[in-house]
Design an enzyme around this catalytic site. Sequence first.
Site, PDB file in Angstrom:
ATOM      1  N   SER A 142       0.845  -1.192   0.000  1.00 33.54           N
ATOM      2  CA  SER A 142       0.000   0.000   0.000  1.00 33.54           C
ATOM      3  C   SER A 142       0.878   1.239   0.000  1.00 33.54           C
ATOM      4  O   SER A 142       1.975   1.242   0.571  1.00 33.54           O
ATOM      5  CB  SER A 142      -0.904   0.026   1.236  1.00 33.54           C
ATOM      6  OG  SER A 142      -1.569   1.278   1.355  1.00 33.54           O
ATOM      7  N   TYR A 156      -2.283  -0.378  10.188  1.00 36.65           N
ATOM      8  CA  TYR A 156      -2.328  -0.732   8.773  1.00 36.65           C
ATOM      9  C   TYR A 156      -1.003  -0.394   8.094  1.00 36.65           C
ATOM     10  O   TYR A 156      -0.436  -1.221   7.363  1.00 36.65           O
ATOM     11  CB  TYR A 156      -3.476   0.019   8.096  1.00 36.65           C
ATOM     12  CG  TYR A 156      -3.681  -0.362   6.652  1.00 36.65           C
ATOM     13  CD1 TYR A 156      -4.399  -1.506   6.314  1.00 36.65           C
ATOM     14  CD2 TYR A 156      -3.179   0.427   5.626  1.00 36.65           C
ATOM     15  CE1 TYR A 156      -4.589  -1.864   4.985  1.00 36.65           C
ATOM     16  CE2 TYR A 156      -3.365   0.081   4.297  1.00 36.65           C
ATOM     17  CZ  TYR A 156      -4.079  -1.061   3.981  1.00 36.65           C
ATOM     18  OH  TYR A 156      -4.257  -1.417   2.668  1.00 36.65           O
TER      19      TYR A 156
END
Length: 247
Positions: A142, A156
């Site tokens: 990501s 995350y």
Amino acid sequence: MSLPLAGKVALVTGGSRGIGAAIARRLGADGADVVLTYARAADQAQAVAAQIQAGGRRALALAADSADPQAVIAAVERTVAEFGRIDIVVNNAGVFAYGPFEEETAENYERVMAIHVRAPFVAAQAASRHLPRGGRIITIGSCLGERVGAPGMALYSLSKAAVVGLSKGLAQDLGKRGITVNTVQPGPIDTDMNPADGEAADHQRAGLPLGEFGKAEDIAAAVAYLAGPGAAFVTGTQLSVDGGFSA
């Protein structure tokens, strides 16, 4: 016209919807036979497999929760048993974690890290016993592993940053066998998990030099490149497909 992945077999984790489904379909369109895993969306996974089969390739949808390491290993072994080989592993399964750091729980930490970090580690280890020279391991990271645009994403971002270190290490360990290992780092992509018309969409769009969300097919195209012959000399790197978010 010859297909770039003809004769190859790919395993895509979390392939029932969104980015994973787009990756599975693209690899099939490029000539690969595809095994895709799912945790809950059985009907969607079977539909993706049917689309690949309609294009003339073999496909199989397997129930396998990436939070369970034994299920991940079993998916690799089933791929080899059903199709006789494995050439490409795409670690795509993921969950989104968002919330105040002070309120994060140990249980959620364990689940996020299990899916984002342990599962790719286990899949790579299991697949490495079968991957031939020219094999590919690709993990979906990501842009938030490099740049955290707002509070609430520490867990995350931690998990996605760890993926980068894992891929670099595996590139060193497996390079002597001609196996490449890379990470694709999506930015804001229009999926049901992060729709372009969702609550946080305008905030994300403001950080994009291109001004618009990407499509799942944009990530699939990057994976197809790394899986194909044109990326034979690309390993240990991060390919950002994020509309300039990390610029």
